[in-house]
Motif scaffolding. Structure first.
Motif, mmCIF file in Angstrom:
data_model
loop_
_atom_site.group_PDB
_atom_site.id
_atom_site.type_symbol
_atom_site.label_atom_id
_atom_site.label_comp_id
_atom_site.label_asym_id
_atom_site.label_seq_id
_atom_site.Cartn_x
_atom_site.Cartn_y
_atom_site.Cartn_z
ATOM 1 N N HIS A 233 0.851 -1.241 -0.122
ATOM 2 C CA HIS A 233 0.078 0.109 0.104
ATOM 3 C C HIS A 233 0.921 1.308 -0.058
ATOM 4 O O HIS A 233 1.743 1.337 0.808
ATOM 5 N N LYS A 234 0.587 2.128 -0.975
ATOM 6 C CA LYS A 234 1.402 3.465 -0.927
ATOM 7 C C LYS A 234 1.405 4.277 0.202
ATOM 8 O O LYS A 234 2.563 4.593 0.773
ATOM 9 N N PHE A 235 0.302 4.322 0.934
ATOM 10 C CA PHE A 235 0.502 5.163 2.082
ATOM 11 C C PHE A 235 1.188 4.482 3.190
ATOM 12 O O PHE A 235 1.802 5.291 4.034
ATOM 13 N N VAL A 236 1.339 3.198 3.156
ATOM 14 C CA VAL A 236 2.104 2.645 4.449
ATOM 15 C C VAL A 236 3.608 2.704 3.906
ATOM 16 O O VAL A 236 4.293 3.294 4.833
ATOM 17 N N LEU A 237 4.060 2.695 2.850
ATOM 18 C CA LEU A 237 5.322 2.875 2.460
ATOM 19 C C LEU A 237 5.515 4.439 2.608
ATOM 20 O O LEU A 237 6.961 4.589 3.040
ATOM 21 N N ALA A 238 4.953 5.493 2.094
ATOM 22 C CA ALA A 238 5.244 6.603 2.156
ATOM 23 C C ALA A 238 5.177 7.055 3.457
ATOM 24 O O ALA A 238 6.077 7.909 3.937
ATOM 25 N N ALA A 239 4.536 6.529 4.460
ATOM 26 C CA ALA A 239 4.509 7.001 5.759
ATOM 27 C C ALA A 239 5.502 6.584 6.695
ATOM 28 O O ALA A 239 6.036 7.058 7.607
ATOM 29 N N ARG A 240 6.142 5.476 6.316
ATOM 30 C CA ARG A 240 7.232 4.825 6.849
ATOM 31 C C ARG A 240 8.379 5.048 6.373
ATOM 32 O O ARG A 240 9.456 5.266 7.224
ATOM 33 N N SER A 241 8.694 5.356 5.083
ATOM 34 C CA SER A 241 9.952 5.836 4.540
ATOM 35 C C SER A 241 9.836 6.964 3.822
ATOM 36 O O SER A 241 9.390 7.213 2.759
ATOM 37 N N PRO A 242 10.698 8.209 3.913
ATOM 38 C CA PRO A 242 10.908 9.362 3.265
ATOM 39 C C PRO A 242 11.292 8.804 1.998
ATOM 40 O O PRO A 242 11.028 9.601 0.860
ATOM 41 N N VAL A 243 12.217 7.772 1.590
ATOM 42 C CA VAL A 243 12.619 7.405 0.349
ATOM 43 C C VAL A 243 11.682 6.956 -0.590
ATOM 44 O O VAL A 243 11.546 7.258 -1.560
ATOM 45 N N PHE A 244 10.776 5.963 0.117
ATOM 46 C CA PHE A 244 9.680 5.462 -0.582
ATOM 47 C C PHE A 244 8.534 6.509 -0.907
ATOM 48 O O PHE A 244 8.088 6.484 -1.975
ATOM 49 N N MET A 274 11.323 -6.938 4.816
ATOM 50 C CA MET A 274 11.171 -5.561 5.053
ATOM 51 C C MET A 274 9.679 -4.911 5.235
ATOM 52 O O MET A 274 9.302 -3.954 5.790
ATOM 53 N N LEU A 275 9.006 -5.665 4.394
ATOM 54 C CA LEU A 275 7.572 -5.208 4.378
ATOM 55 C C LEU A 275 6.839 -5.464 5.709
ATOM 56 O O LEU A 275 6.152 -4.674 6.210
ATOM 57 N N GLU A 276 7.236 -6.682 6.255
ATOM 58 C CA GLU A 276 6.824 -7.024 7.436
ATOM 59 C C GLU A 276 7.123 -6.069 8.638
ATOM 60 O O GLU A 276 6.312 -5.630 9.627
ATOM 61 N N TYR A 277 8.167 -5.497 8.565
ATOM 62 C CA TYR A 277 8.664 -4.349 9.340
ATOM 63 C C TYR A 277 7.790 -3.176 9.177
ATOM 64 O O TYR A 277 7.391 -2.495 10.035
ATOM 65 N N LEU A 278 7.796 -2.844 7.914
ATOM 66 C CA LEU A 278 6.996 -1.600 7.425
ATOM 67 C C LEU A 278 5.650 -1.716 7.972
ATOM 68 O O LEU A 278 5.115 -0.560 8.412
ATOM 69 N N TYR A 279 4.691 -2.743 7.993
ATOM 70 C CA TYR A 279 3.429 -2.839 8.325
ATOM 71 C C TYR A 279 3.505 -3.204 9.962
ATOM 72 O O TYR A 279 2.405 -2.506 10.573
ATOM 73 N N THR A 280 4.149 -3.609 10.493
ATOM 74 C CA THR A 280 4.300 -4.285 11.974
ATOM 75 C C THR A 280 5.291 -3.719 12.915
ATOM 76 O O THR A 280 5.261 -3.767 14.105
ATOM 77 N N ASP A 281 6.201 -3.000 12.414
ATOM 78 C CA ASP A 281 7.424 -2.591 13.221
ATOM 79 C C ASP A 281 8.303 -3.557 13.852
ATOM 80 O O ASP A 281 8.870 -3.615 14.881
#
Length: 382
Positions: A233-244, A274-281
């Motif tokens: 999901h774009k909103f998750v990637l964008a919220a978690r990483s300024p590069v994404f 990495m996706l697991e970390y982005l979604y669940t920390d």
């Protein structure tokens, strides 16, 4: 060259005395005053490599280094290497050499400073001198700091200097620049009570986002690693990483709302983690050292400090004689300074075993500068 600030802090708590002359409860006011006094210090790190030692022409019996400047533009340091100590002082042995560290200032002929630090001298990879500069007074000319070395110390495998010899001198100096004083006044902060339901709410949110990742509902971006496509999901990637966020913002759009971001430099399992970390920390069952190193690179590339911390903790737990050298390379590459100190300390305690490993051989061949830094650190305190 970089600057650091050494701070001394003093905290005063002032409690006014209140005389109770009425039946009501007395009140008090707490005021904190913090006074900070410190010295801004400059750290200088200098490396002088002399190849083909005996072929260098001697000027007044010595080989001179280029001067290295400080942030104080009027002050410089330089080395003089005397291959034969007796040319400097007839009381010295001709079988030893002398190194002299001096100051130079065009503004003052008596530029003398008090410094801390150390000097380590190598002949090839063998340490032939290791001296402390704690409280040393360094002045110009013959008022400089001198120490002797022996090209053929007891137990040294290499012979005395010859035309093929290489000598390296590492110098670390800490010296004061200026004094800093700062006064801060503030009322005492009141700590807020944590909400009892915080943990349960965080746990529920983590579970919800894990389900969002697993069932792939409403996904609108694909991460492409080779032939594999992983929805997100774009909103998750964008919220978690300024590069994404920047990648999504500038990615070319097609007729649909979905887009593809290429991460071909990552293995598919690394992308999944990495996706697991982005979604669940968090990342479950992360034990493979090779994957951890890949995720460490990803944390650096996508600016994910939390992922870096997870990787660092795993590498710390898996630190061993066999993994130490490679772990040191990754700690240095991704500027994990505190972790690098821990790994260096481990290698120092197990150096005789670590130097027999494939990782150490690889470190020696591919990262000679880091190896020299390691050897210098190992000799500190000897």
């Amino acid at each position: 060259m970089s600057s650091s600030t050494i701070i001394a802090s003093c905290l005063f708590i002032l409690l006014p005395t209140i005389n109770s002359i009425a039946a009501s409860e007395p009140t008090s006011v707490t005021t904190s005053v913090q006074v900070v006094s410190g010295v801004e210090a400059e750290h200088l790190a200098y490396k002088w490599t002399i190849k083909n030692v005996t072929l260098h022409p001697l000027i007044f019996g010595c080989i001179r280094s280029p001067a290295f400047k400080t942030q104080n533009g009027n002050l410089s340091f330089w080395f003089k290497l005397f291959p034969d100590s007796s040319t400097l002082n007839h009381e010295y042995s001709s079988k030893s050499g002398t190194v002299q560290l001096s100051t130079y200032s065009p503004m003052s002929e008596n530029a003398t400073v008090v410094v801390d630090g150390n000097i380590v001298m190598f002949h090839s990879e063998e340490i032939i001198a290791n001296v402390s500069l704690a409280g040393a007074r360094i002045g110009p000319g013959f008022r400089g700091y001198k120490f002797q070395y022996h090209p053929m110390s007891p137990g040294l495998r290499t012979s005395a200097f010859n035309s093929a010899s290489t000598v390296t001198i590492y110098c670390n100096i800490d010296m004061p620049l200026k004094t800093i004083t700062k006064v801060i006044s503030a009322s005492k902060p009141q700590a807020s009570e944590p909400q009892a339901s915080d943990n349960s709410q965080t746990k529920q949110l983590t579970q919800d986002f894990r389900r969002l990742l697993q069932n792939e509902n409403f996904t609108d971006v694909l991460l492409a690693a080779g032939i594999h496509r992983l929805p997100a999901h774009k909103f998750v990637l964008a919220a978690r990483s300024p590069v994404f966020a920047d990648m999504i913002k500038h990615a070319p759009r097609n007729e649909s709302d979905s887009l593809t971001l290429r991460v071909d430099y990552m293995e598919v399992d690394e992308v999944k983690a990495m996706l697991e970390y982005l979604y669940t920390d968090s990342i479950s069952n992360l034990t493979d050292v090779v994957m951890v190193r890949g995720l460490l690179a990803a944390s650096n590339r996508f600016q994910l400090p939390g992922l870096s911390t997870i990787c660092k903790n795993v590498l710390q737990k898996r630190l061993s004689v066999d993994t130490a050298a490679n772990t040191l390379v990754y700690a240095d590459r991704y500027e994990l300074d505190e972790f690098k100190k821990n790994v260096t300390a481990f290698i120092k305690d197990h150096f005789q075993d670590v130097r027999k490993t494939k990782g150490y051989k690889q470190l020696k061949e591919e990262s000679p500068q880091l190896l020299m830094e390691l050897l210098v650190s190992i000799t500190e305190g000897i």
